[in-house]
Structures are given as C-alpha cells and as structure tokens.
Design a protein around this motif. Structure first.
Motif, PDB file in Angstrom:
ATOM      1  N   GLN A   1       3.670  11.093  -6.596  1.00  0.00           N
ATOM      2  CA  GLN A   1       5.028  11.039  -7.154  1.00  0.00           C
ATOM      3  C   GLN A   1       5.187  12.002  -8.327  1.00  0.00           C
ATOM      4  O   GLN A   1       6.210  12.677  -8.445  1.00  0.00           O
TER       5      GLN A   1
ATOM      6  N   GLU B   1      -7.040  -1.246  -3.614  1.00  0.00           N
ATOM      7  CA  GLU B   1      -5.616  -1.239  -3.967  1.00  0.00           C
ATOM      8  C   GLU B   1      -5.318  -0.345  -5.161  1.00  0.00           C
ATOM      9  O   GLU B   1      -4.300   0.348  -5.189  1.00  0.00           O
ATOM     10  N   ALA B   2      -6.210  -0.358  -6.168  1.00  0.00           N
ATOM     11  CA  ALA B   2      -5.991   0.481  -7.354  1.00  0.00           C
ATOM     12  C   ALA B   2      -5.963   1.955  -6.968  1.00  0.00           C
ATOM     13  O   ALA B   2      -5.116   2.718  -7.451  1.00  0.00           O
ATOM     14  N   SER B   3      -6.864   2.363  -6.077  1.00  0.00           N
ATOM     15  CA  SER B   3      -6.893   3.768  -5.638  1.00  0.00           C
ATOM     16  C   SER B   3      -5.604   4.143  -4.923  1.00  0.00           C
ATOM     17  O   SER B   3      -5.052   5.227  -5.145  1.00  0.00           O
ATOM     18  N   THR B   4      -5.113   3.250  -4.085  1.00  0.00           N
ATOM     19  CA  THR B   4      -3.868   3.521  -3.365  1.00  0.00           C
ATOM     20  C   THR B   4      -2.715   3.695  -4.349  1.00  0.00           C
ATOM     21  O   THR B   4      -1.906   4.623  -4.226  1.00  0.00           O
ATOM     22  N   GLN B   5      -2.648   2.836  -5.348  1.00  0.00           N
ATOM     23  CA  GLN B   5      -1.590   2.942  -6.366  1.00  0.00           C
ATOM     24  C   GLN B   5      -1.724   4.233  -7.163  1.00  0.00           C
ATOM     25  O   GLN B   5      -0.727   4.901  -7.457  1.00  0.00           O
ATOM     26  N   GLU B   6      -2.958   4.596  -7.497  1.00  0.00           N
ATOM     27  CA  GLU B   6      -3.183   5.827  -8.257  1.00  0.00           C
ATOM     28  C   GLU B   6      -2.855   7.065  -7.422  1.00  0.00           C
ATOM     29  O   GLU B   6      -2.280   8.028  -7.940  1.00  0.00           O
TER      30      GLU B   6
ATOM     31  N   HIS C   1      -8.103   8.164 -12.434  1.00  0.00           N
ATOM     32  CA  HIS C   1      -8.501   7.616 -11.132  1.00  0.00           C
ATOM     33  C   HIS C   1      -9.946   7.986 -10.792  1.00  0.00           C
ATOM     34  O   HIS C   1     -10.733   7.136 -10.391  1.00  0.00           O
TER      35      HIS C   1
ATOM     36  N   THR D   1      -0.616   7.159  -5.038  1.00  0.00           N
ATOM     37  CA  THR D   1       0.847   7.172  -4.952  1.00  0.00           C
ATOM     38  C   THR D   1       1.453   7.730  -6.231  1.00  0.00           C
ATOM     39  O   THR D   1       2.353   8.579  -6.187  1.00  0.00           O
ATOM     40  N   ALA D   2       0.953   7.272  -7.371  1.00  0.00           N
ATOM     41  CA  ALA D   2       1.473   7.748  -8.655  1.00  0.00           C
ATOM     42  C   ALA D   2       1.200   9.240  -8.842  1.00  0.00           C
ATOM     43  O   ALA D   2       2.058   9.979  -9.349  1.00  0.00           O
TER      44      ALA D   2
END
Length: 111
Positions: A57, A46-51, A74, A53-54
């Motif tokens: 963006q 999950e952390a990788s997915t959030q990173e 990351h 995405t960020a």
C-alpha cells in the motif's frame, strides 16, 4: 509460503537491478528452506501478511520511506522469529545470550 517468496522477489524485481536480484536469490532460496523446516512449528504468519499488505500500500501511494520502514521492520521481526524457532527445533542456532554457556567457544550462528 510461495506468496511470501514471490512478494520479496517482486520487490527486488521492482528495483530494476539485475545484479541485486541475482545476489539475493540465494538468500531467498535459503529463507524458503528455513520456512519449510519451521512450517509445522509456527502459527499462520498473519503478521507477515499484514506487513506485506502495508508495504504494498505504501509503494502504491509512492510513499517509499514508509515502505522501506515497514519492510525493514518486517525483515527484522520475521528473521528473529525464524531464528527462535530454529533454535527450539534444532538447538544449532546460537545467540549472543547463549554464547557464554557454549563449550569450547563453538558457535554456529551469532545474531
């Protein structure tokens, strides 16, 4: 996992540097094999997915310094996570903390 590799490959393609893309392809391939090895030993990334995405963006906004900072953080976090998992699974990865206890000074990878 294919999305993770694809994300990093896309970032490299955006650089427009074919030599960089070719050189890093071997590292991406190795990283993919390591993630396959640890797939069942780790939680959903999950952390990788959030990173990712960020990072995307920040790139979409043209905020390249932020994208670089997020992505660098990351890579450090995810690399440390994979090394820790590999060490638990195989016992072959040596870190600086464990070097002193290794007989005959034998080391496989120093981080």
């Amino acid at each position: 996992m294919e999305h993770d590799t694809g994300f990093h490959h896309a970032l490299l393609r955006l650089s427009g540097n074919q030599t960089l893309l070719e050189l890093t392809q071997k590292l991406l391939d190795k990283s993919h094999r390591i993630r396959l090895l640890t797939l069942n030993a780790r939680p959903i990334p999950e952390a990788s997915t959030q990173e990712h995405t960020a990072t995307y963006q920040a790139l979409a906004k043209g905020d390249f310094p932020t994208a670089i900072e997020i992505h660098s953080s990351h890579r450090k976090r995810s690399s440390s996570e994979l090394i820790e998992l590999l060490n638990k699974i195989t016992g072959l990865i040596e870190t600086k903390d464990r070097e002193a206890s290794q007989p005959y000074g034998k080391r496989y990878l120093t981080t």
